[in-house]
Motif scaffolding. Structure first.
Motif, PDB file in Angstrom:
ATOM      1  N   ASP A  65      47.812  -7.165  66.153  1.00  0.00           N
ATOM      2  CA  ASP A  65      46.706  -6.510  66.857  1.00  0.00           C
ATOM      3  C   ASP A  65      47.319  -5.468  67.794  1.00  0.00           C
ATOM      4  O   ASP A  65      47.524  -5.693  68.985  1.00  0.00           O
ATOM      5  N   GLN A  67      46.578  -2.543  69.247  1.00  0.00           N
ATOM      6  CA  GLN A  67      46.003  -1.983  70.475  1.00  0.00           C
ATOM      7  C   GLN A  67      45.918  -3.034  71.583  1.00  0.00           C
ATOM      8  O   GLN A  67      46.007  -2.702  72.761  1.00  0.00           O
ATOM      9  N   ALA A  68      45.766  -4.294  71.202  1.00  0.00           N
ATOM     10  CA  ALA A  68      45.787  -5.349  72.217  1.00  0.00           C
ATOM     11  C   ALA A  68      47.155  -5.400  72.896  1.00  0.00           C
ATOM     12  O   ALA A  68      47.270  -5.843  74.039  1.00  0.00           O
ATOM     13  N   THR A 153      34.460  -4.633  54.937  1.00  0.00           N
ATOM     14  CA  THR A 153      34.545  -5.006  56.353  1.00  0.00           C
ATOM     15  C   THR A 153      35.958  -5.512  56.624  1.00  0.00           C
ATOM     16  O   THR A 153      36.214  -6.710  56.655  1.00  0.00           O
ATOM     17  N   SER A 308      43.175  -1.494  59.994  1.00  0.00           N
ATOM     18  CA  SER A 308      43.691  -2.357  61.055  1.00  0.00           C
ATOM     19  C   SER A 308      45.197  -2.233  61.281  1.00  0.00           C
ATOM     20  O   SER A 308      45.678  -2.570  62.351  1.00  0.00           O
ATOM     21  N   LYS A 309      45.938  -1.796  60.272  1.00  0.00           N
ATOM     22  CA  LYS A 309      47.395  -1.815  60.389  1.00  0.00           C
ATOM     23  C   LYS A 309      47.920  -0.382  60.412  1.00  0.00           C
ATOM     24  O   LYS A 309      47.355   0.457  61.078  1.00  0.00           O
ATOM     25  N   GLY A 313      46.069   1.046  63.723  1.00  0.00           N
ATOM     26  CA  GLY A 313      45.822  -0.249  64.347  1.00  0.00           C
ATOM     27  C   GLY A 313      44.392  -0.439  64.830  1.00  0.00           C
ATOM     28  O   GLY A 313      44.162  -1.054  65.862  1.00  0.00           O
ATOM     29  N   GLU A 314      43.429   0.070  64.075  1.00  0.00           N
ATOM     30  CA  GLU A 314      42.030  -0.048  64.489  1.00  0.00           C
ATOM     31  C   GLU A 314      41.428  -1.330  63.906  1.00  0.00           C
ATOM     32  O   GLU A 314      40.557  -1.304  63.032  1.00  0.00           O
ATOM     33  N   CYS A 315      41.866  -2.467  64.426  1.00  0.00           N
ATOM     34  CA  CYS A 315      41.417  -3.765  63.912  1.00  0.00           C
ATOM     35  C   CYS A 315      39.931  -4.008  64.185  1.00  0.00           C
ATOM     36  O   CYS A 315      39.202  -4.532  63.355  1.00  0.00           O
ATOM     37  N   GLY A 316      39.498  -3.648  65.397  1.00  0.00           N
ATOM     38  CA  GLY A 316      38.161  -4.011  65.846  1.00  0.00           C
ATOM     39  C   GLY A 316      37.046  -3.352  65.056  1.00  0.00           C
ATOM     40  O   GLY A 316      35.929  -3.851  65.019  1.00  0.00           O
ATOM     41  N   TYR A 317      37.353  -2.223  64.407  1.00  0.00           N
ATOM     42  CA  TYR A 317      36.288  -1.526  63.666  1.00  0.00           C
ATOM     43  C   TYR A 317      35.991  -2.157  62.314  1.00  0.00           C
ATOM     44  O   TYR A 317      34.979  -1.844  61.705  1.00  0.00           O
ATOM     45  N   ARG A 318      36.871  -3.052  61.886  1.00  0.00           N
ATOM     46  CA  ARG A 318      36.679  -3.741  60.608  1.00  0.00           C
ATOM     47  C   ARG A 318      36.416  -2.741  59.484  1.00  0.00           C
ATOM     48  O   ARG A 318      35.428  -2.863  58.741  1.00  0.00           O
ATOM     49  N   PRO A 346      30.184  -2.198  58.118  1.00  0.00           N
ATOM     50  CA  PRO A 346      29.859  -1.429  59.319  1.00  0.00           C
ATOM     51  C   PRO A 346      30.142   0.051  59.091  1.00  0.00           C
ATOM     52  O   PRO A 346      31.235   0.411  58.655  1.00  0.00           O
ATOM     53  N   SER A 348      30.490   2.433  61.232  1.00  0.00           N
ATOM     54  CA  SER A 348      31.525   2.978  62.107  1.00  0.00           C
ATOM     55  C   SER A 348      32.918   2.672  61.537  1.00  0.00           C
ATOM     56  O   SER A 348      33.810   3.514  61.589  1.00  0.00           O
TER      57      SER A 348
END
Lengths: 491, 491
Positions: A65, A67-68, A153, A308-309, A313-318, A346, A348
């Motif tokens: 994760d 960005q976390a 997703t 996400s990777k 690294g945009e994991c939250g956007y699924r 989604p 987005s």
């Protein structure tokens, strides 16, 4: 509830070898194992519980994760997303023209020009076209058809959807799904959820976690006694193992799938994450086409990618997509129906996927910044991959293969027999015991190898290389100190 | 491929009565029916196919997709989302302070202060707290516990997840799931996907689609011969039927669920969409608590909500939540594990859900605009509900119950026996034949009643009331003209 007890909850809930947990009073047939995320959730509760520990910060090196862990989003991606979210901003002088151009194009492809409308279940048309164009570029001209692209997703959704349409039969004709050991536990969880048969093939740790086709042959032959092996899952670059498959190896795997009439699932979400100078990412799709029509017209292949990777690294956007090739048209119809039950991924996340496959190009206003940000993330990851390998290999009782790609180290750890006994006394897998001690003493959260599967008698853990360089150095030093103390204590 | 042929594809793929389609050469066990969205997808291909038709525009009145029909997003919601997406905007003077405050709070609750990080599988903590506070306000003080709140990928995800953990057994002990007829086809699709047993109870069309508890009793008694009825699904306000349940009726249903030890699933996604002055939305949760501890401590209840409907119509973000009460703690553990397999719901959808449950309040800068936008959407929907009912009831051979809530009309249509014969000759359900003719001649896309289920020998279609008032009037006039011509043609 004490911290240790909380972790114990996790341990009870964790099967770890794909066999799941059969001890619950079962109103449900579900048997799931997915340790790492549960671990994360428990840990995230620590501050609320006010537990005093000999560390000031929990370092969540258990999950990829980025960005976390402080990685900044790619500016261009977020600019386009913000413009799509609140189109009044299209008049703002503070956004670059190329971002506005992307946003206008995406909005025009959405119902009512809004991210708030449902898309087609398969995904927004122009995004699927952009994905197909990206794949074609990536694969040096091998064509991709937007009709074969399905937005999802995250990759997880695509993987579980494909497995859902492939699994059938009962008893000895139940579908067998071949997965690598160690594996990413999504696979064992979905296989278990679908009551399919998990067929393990072992990666070769002595040979940098390479995939050996002879091992695939062994696994499929043995499986045929009790199930109908129909699906072969590959993770390349590997998670948790970090190996990058050679072109030759991919050819061998495709030939094997063709011989055995296996549906190939290629999890390629780390395709941008290759660090070793000797390694290169080869997509299964490209190699399949280069092997000629006997293969490219017959082997069924689904390949998965994600927002996400990589470097974003945009994991939250699924966000994610899959490309599915040679699927029987009627099964394809079933696939679309299955996807349509959940309406659409989604929008987005679909838009985020579009920016990943359709980034700024040289000559565009945002190119330079985009390029700099991307190279900075990937350059840092390459540096941290080498650093991690080197530092782990300096610790007595830890051996770590080169991190050729992805974003994890999966070192082998020596656990003394006295520690194994202590773990047994706590009814814990030895590596879970080890990881729990590590967490309790250092605040560093890593996932025991038993969550991914490993050869019996060997122990590992998975740790991400996502913390910033200086913090990662501290983490590695702490693991080293802990490990040496652990060896001494249980000598 | 001709337009008619395309639609035929849809008809073959459509079961319509929940029995699905058994004619495919099955590599998969899936039997799914979900007509309306497939219809949509086929229709969306018309422009590409260059088919010439006697209309200039396809009107997609088949799906509750408000923004696709021109409804504008709620400004405040999109402002907060844009600020969260691209936090540089937090310095911009063109955003109101209350939107910035919401955005800062949401970002602080996200890993790395970013929508791009995974959240906990159950959802972002502070958003679950906001949902609990909203429910407590909505229910006049009946407490809600954030621990019982699960954020989901739209309501569909919550509904299918809960069904997944509840379905078990084989043969006569296989889980029976009671659903209304007519129903929203997600239910029949998921039941079919899980190989559960669909137990139909019929809503009373003569009585404004009311739910009659005697009919529940009949259905459960008959079902006990061949399955183990464990779940009772309620849709209130109704989809596709638009009725709003009275408090008395909800009490009766809860008492029945308590008697029969049924798990109650309350689909309450239209809780903001109530139009008849005589009707009021009562949540199952509130009524359950008001019935006293014998009920409130024992009846298992899951209630579902979504960002997709109401006044905001944010379908594309796939935001939603469920509140789950009295779930056995170990089953709860399984639920969290199941959710964690897919990592987390889209964080942008979670943020959208937060704005819905935590809107501007009087005194805040954005309150007035927010309030005006909200009331405008809901006021228009109420007007259109009445208009639609009135106009349909002026057409000979169409009867339409009052649209008390939700966003659909589900009129009953008289189909002459000659048209029924013509449909049979085309191997089509009569109402599918009707809807196809309507689409071919007018460009208006509505969904045949057989996609939702209906009493044998009756025919209906579902039409949204989402087009803007003037367009809706045109649509209704066109349906009227078509219907009269249809009756003449098949007289």
């Amino acid at each position: 509830m004490s911290f240790a007890a909380l972790l114990l909850v996790d341990i009870w809930l964790t099967g770890g070898d794909g066999s799941g947990d059969n001890s619950l009073p079962v109103k449900t047939k579900l048997r799931l194992d997915c340790s790492w995320f549960i671990t994360l959730q428990l840990i995230s509760r620590i501050p609320e519980l006010g537990i005093k520990k000999p560390f000031t910060e929990v370092i969540r090196a258990n999950i990829g994760d980025a960005q976390a862990m402080g990685q900044q989003p790619i500016t261009f991606l977020r600019q386009v997303m913000a413009l799509c979210t609140y189109p009044n901003l299209l008049d703002s002088p503070s956004f670059p023209e190329d971002a506005k151009k992307r946003a206008r194009r995406l909005l025009q492809a959405c119902g009512g020009n809004s991210l708030g409308s449902y898309s087609a279940s398969q995904g927004v048309n122009c995004i699927r076209e952009d994905v197909a164009a990206y794949i074609t570029r990536r694969d040096g001209g091998v064509p991709a058809d937007p009709d074969n692209i399905y937005l999802t997703t995250g990759a997880s959704d695509g993987i579980s959807t494909i497995l859902k349409i492939l699994v059938s039969g009962g008893g000895k004709s139940r579908t067998g799904v071949m997965i690598p050991i160690p594996q990413y536990p999504l696979y064992s969880a979905v296989i278990s959820e679908l009551d399919a048969i998990q067929v393990n093939y072992y990666l070769d740790e002595e040979n940098c976690w390479a995939l050996n086709v002879n091992e695939l042959r062994r696994a499929v032959q043995e499986a045929k006694d009790h199930c109908d092996p129909k699906v072969l899952c590959i993770i390349n670059p590997g998670n948790p193992t970090g190996q990058v498959q050679s072109r030759k190896c991919i050819e061998d795997v495709i030939h094997f799938a063709w011989e055995e009439k296996l549906f190939l699932m290629a999890d390629e979400v780390y395709q941008d994450n290759v660090y070793s100078p000797d390694c290169k990412f080869h997509s299964f799709k490209k190699v399949l086409y280069e092997m000629g029509p006997e293969y490219s017209s017959n082997v069924e292949l689904a390949s998965f990618h994600s927002t996400s990777k990589g470097y974003m690294g945009e994991c939250g956007y699924r966000g994610g997509y899959m490309e599915v090739i040679n699927l029987h048209p009627e099964i394809k119809g079933q696939l679309v129906k299955l996807l349509s039950v959940r309406l659409c991924p989604p929008v987005s996340g679909q838009a985020a996927m579009d920016i990943v496959v359709n980034p700024p190009v040289p000559g565009e206003e945002s190119f330079e910044l985009f390029h700099r940000e991307k190279e900075s993330v990937l350059g840092n990851l390459a540096k941290k991959a080498k650093l991690t390998e080197d530092l782990f290999n300096q610790v007595p009782g830890i051996h770590c293969n080169p991190l050729q790609g992805a974003m994890y180290a999966f070192p082998r750890i020596f656990i003394p027999s006295k520690a194994v006994e202590a773990a047994q006394a706590h009814k814990m897998a030895p590596d879970m015991f080890y990881c729990m001690k590590l967490l309790e003493e250092t605040g560093i959260c890593v996932v025991p190898g038993s969550g991914f599967g490993q050869r019996e008698g060997t122990y590992h853990f998975r740790m991400t290389i996502l913390p910033p360089v200086e913090k990662l150095k501290t983490v590695l030093q702490k693991v080293k100190d802990f490990h040496i103390k652990f060896l001494e204590k249980y000598a």
